[in-house]
Motif scaffolding. Structure first.
Motif, PDB file in Angstrom:
ATOM      1  N   UNK A   1     -68.111 -19.341 -33.681  1.00  0.00           N
ATOM      2  CA  UNK A   1     -66.576 -19.967 -33.229  1.00  0.00           C
ATOM      3  C   UNK A   1     -66.690 -20.964 -34.330  1.00  0.00           C
ATOM      4  N   UNK A   2     -67.423 -21.732 -34.125  1.00  0.00           N
ATOM      5  CA  UNK A   2     -67.323 -23.209 -35.282  1.00  0.00           C
ATOM      6  C   UNK A   2     -67.701 -22.629 -36.997  1.00  0.00           C
ATOM      7  N   UNK A   3     -67.978 -21.454 -37.090  1.00  0.00           N
ATOM      8  CA  UNK A   3     -68.428 -21.215 -38.489  1.00  0.00           C
ATOM      9  C   UNK A   3     -67.460 -20.451 -38.335  1.00  0.00           C
ATOM     10  N   UNK A   4     -66.068 -19.621 -38.031  1.00  0.00           N
ATOM     11  CA  UNK A   4     -65.512 -18.802 -37.796  1.00  0.00           C
ATOM     12  C   UNK A   4     -63.833 -20.097 -38.364  1.00  0.00           C
ATOM     13  N   UNK A   5     -63.670 -20.952 -37.592  1.00  0.00           N
ATOM     14  CA  UNK A   5     -62.744 -22.224 -37.686  1.00  0.00           C
ATOM     15  C   UNK A   5     -63.017 -22.785 -39.570  1.00  0.00           C
ATOM     16  N   UNK A   6     -64.783 -23.048 -39.226  1.00  0.00           N
ATOM     17  CA  UNK A   6     -64.645 -23.449 -40.965  1.00  0.00           C
ATOM     18  C   UNK A   6     -64.189 -22.284 -42.291  1.00  0.00           C
ATOM     19  N   UNK A   7     -64.805 -21.247 -41.314  1.00  0.00           N
ATOM     20  CA  UNK A   7     -64.147 -20.425 -42.465  1.00  0.00           C
ATOM     21  C   UNK A   7     -62.376 -20.125 -43.148  1.00  0.00           C
ATOM     22  N   UNK A   8     -61.606 -20.282 -41.637  1.00  0.00           N
ATOM     23  CA  UNK A   8     -60.584 -20.736 -41.570  1.00  0.00           C
ATOM     24  C   UNK A   8     -59.986 -21.716 -42.487  1.00  0.00           C
ATOM     25  N   UNK A   9     -60.808 -22.674 -42.089  1.00  0.00           N
ATOM     26  CA  UNK A   9     -60.361 -24.123 -43.432  1.00  0.00           C
ATOM     27  C   UNK A   9     -60.594 -24.023 -43.980  1.00  0.00           C
ATOM     28  N   UNK A  10     -61.558 -22.912 -44.221  1.00  0.00           N
ATOM     29  CA  UNK A  10     -61.430 -22.698 -45.755  1.00  0.00           C
ATOM     30  C   UNK A  10     -60.962 -21.820 -46.155  1.00  0.00           C
ATOM     31  N   UNK A  11     -60.360 -20.999 -45.629  1.00  0.00           N
ATOM     32  CA  UNK A  11     -59.173 -19.404 -46.327  1.00  0.00           C
ATOM     33  C   UNK A  11     -57.983 -20.870 -46.782  1.00  0.00           C
ATOM     34  N   UNK A  12     -57.411 -21.422 -45.631  1.00  0.00           N
ATOM     35  CA  UNK A  12     -56.102 -21.913 -46.046  1.00  0.00           C
ATOM     36  C   UNK A  12     -56.314 -23.772 -46.759  1.00  0.00           C
ATOM     37  N   UNK A  13     -57.158 -24.109 -46.804  1.00  0.00           N
ATOM     38  CA  UNK A  13     -57.164 -25.071 -47.660  1.00  0.00           C
ATOM     39  C   UNK A  13     -57.500 -24.381 -49.762  1.00  0.00           C
ATOM     40  N   UNK A  14     -58.252 -23.204 -49.112  1.00  0.00           N
ATOM     41  CA  UNK A  14     -58.630 -22.623 -50.605  1.00  0.00           C
ATOM     42  C   UNK A  14     -56.871 -22.215 -50.978  1.00  0.00           C
ATOM     43  N   UNK A  15     -56.466 -22.071 -50.170  1.00  0.00           N
ATOM     44  CA  UNK A  15     -54.792 -21.316 -50.314  1.00  0.00           C
ATOM     45  C   UNK A  15     -53.806 -22.372 -51.318  1.00  0.00           C
ATOM     46  N   UNK A  16     -54.354 -23.615 -50.259  1.00  0.00           N
ATOM     47  CA  UNK A  16     -53.059 -24.973 -50.399  1.00  0.00           C
ATOM     48  C   UNK A  16     -53.626 -25.126 -52.517  1.00  0.00           C
ATOM     49  N   UNK A  17     -55.098 -25.680 -52.219  1.00  0.00           N
ATOM     50  CA  UNK A  17     -55.731 -26.161 -52.972  1.00  0.00           C
ATOM     51  C   UNK A  17     -55.350 -25.216 -54.745  1.00  0.00           C
ATOM     52  N   UNK A  18     -55.454 -23.458 -54.813  1.00  0.00           N
ATOM     53  CA  UNK A  18     -55.210 -22.881 -55.903  1.00  0.00           C
ATOM     54  C   UNK A  18     -54.146 -23.197 -55.887  1.00  0.00           C
ATOM     55  N   UNK A  19     -52.837 -23.558 -55.059  1.00  0.00           N
ATOM     56  CA  UNK A  19     -51.221 -23.090 -55.608  1.00  0.00           C
ATOM     57  C   UNK A  19     -51.191 -24.823 -56.395  1.00  0.00           C
ATOM     58  N   UNK A  20     -51.528 -25.650 -56.292  1.00  0.00           N
ATOM     59  CA  UNK A  20     -51.435 -26.991 -56.394  1.00  0.00           C
ATOM     60  C   UNK A  20     -52.314 -27.135 -57.388  1.00  0.00           C
TER      61      UNK A  20
ATOM     62  N   UNK B   1     -60.795 -18.276 -60.370  1.00  0.00           N
ATOM     63  CA  UNK B   1     -61.186 -18.256 -59.576  1.00  0.00           C
ATOM     64  C   UNK B   1     -60.683 -18.503 -58.213  1.00  0.00           C
ATOM     65  N   UNK B   2     -59.747 -19.710 -58.219  1.00  0.00           N
ATOM     66  CA  UNK B   2     -59.716 -20.163 -56.097  1.00  0.00           C
ATOM     67  C   UNK B   2     -59.311 -18.268 -55.458  1.00  0.00           C
ATOM     68  N   UNK B   3     -58.346 -17.481 -56.016  1.00  0.00           N
ATOM     69  CA  UNK B   3     -57.823 -16.362 -55.482  1.00  0.00           C
ATOM     70  C   UNK B   3     -58.865 -15.441 -55.586  1.00  0.00           C
ATOM     71  N   UNK B   4     -59.448 -15.197 -56.043  1.00  0.00           N
ATOM     72  CA  UNK B   4     -61.217 -14.624 -56.267  1.00  0.00           C
ATOM     73  C   UNK B   4     -62.149 -15.328 -54.869  1.00  0.00           C
ATOM     74  N   UNK B   5     -62.678 -16.438 -55.132  1.00  0.00           N
ATOM     75  CA  UNK B   5     -62.679 -17.198 -53.311  1.00  0.00           C
ATOM     76  C   UNK B   5     -62.118 -16.961 -52.438  1.00  0.00           C
ATOM     77  N   UNK B   6     -60.753 -16.666 -51.924  1.00  0.00           N
ATOM     78  CA  UNK B   6     -60.037 -17.109 -51.022  1.00  0.00           C
ATOM     79  C   UNK B   6     -60.072 -15.369 -50.767  1.00  0.00           C
ATOM     80  N   UNK B   7     -60.192 -14.660 -51.609  1.00  0.00           N
ATOM     81  CA  UNK B   7     -60.423 -13.384 -50.669  1.00  0.00           C
ATOM     82  C   UNK B   7     -61.411 -12.702 -50.338  1.00  0.00           C
ATOM     83  N   UNK B   8     -62.522 -13.678 -51.026  1.00  0.00           N
ATOM     84  CA  UNK B   8     -63.835 -13.343 -50.491  1.00  0.00           C
ATOM     85  C   UNK B   8     -64.106 -14.396 -49.002  1.00  0.00           C
TER      86      UNK B   8
END
Length: 157
Positions: A16-35, A64-71
């Motif tokens: 569950x904690x790992x899933x939360x970390x992945x969720x954080x990485x996913x959404x922050x990756x989207x924000x970072x890529x957009x900005x 790279x950002x889009x690829x990482x988010x998709x991964x």
């Protein structure tokens, strides 16, 4: 019996904690890529080579950002099955294959990035993603066999 239950609960808590970390990485990756266009201009104040290669940097890091988010999206899918305790499914095999493809693609784009400007860290990134790609592909084969055994076993019962 209680010891087994405690171990199972600890494993699920870790998942569950790992899933939360992945969720954080996913959404922050989207924000970072957009900005990226804005953040690279700010970073360029401290790293002049980014300003010199601004357009190339935006394009390369965007890809790279889009690829990482998709991964990470594929990894999140796998963790959903871990949390439901049903890991050996065909969808995970597909996700692992996609993760291998995205890892190889990230390594390839990183090689292209190294043509624009070379850093030792990028060599490490390339190596890590090649290894991750190979690991994902092999793990997909292992999961495929496990799914096959599971399905045969389900038919037996």
């Amino acid at each position: 019996m209680t010891e087994k239950k405690n171990l199972r609960e600890r494993k699920l808590a870790l998942a569950k904690w790992t899933k939360l970390l992945l969720d954080f990485m996913f959404y922050s990756g989207i924000v970072i890529t957009i900005t990226l266009p804005f953040s690279l201009k700010l970073i360029g104040q401290y790293l002049p080579w980014i300003v010199e290669n601004y357009e190339e940097s935006v394009i390369i890091y965007f890809v790279l950002g889009i690829s990482a988010v998709l991964l990470i999206r594929e990894l999140r899918k796998i963790f959903k099955t871990v949390l439901t305790e049903d890991c050996f499914v065909t969808e995970n095999v597909i996700s692992l294959r996609k993760m291998g493809n995205w890892s190889f693609f990230i390594a390839l784009v990183s090689v292209v990035r190294s043509i624009v400007y070379v850093t030792i860290a990028m060599a490490v990134v390339i190596l890590v993603f090649v290894i991750a790609g190979l690991f994902s592909k092999v793990l997909a084969m292992v999961f495929e066999e496990a799914v096959r055994y599971k399905e045969e076993n389900d038919l037996t019962i």
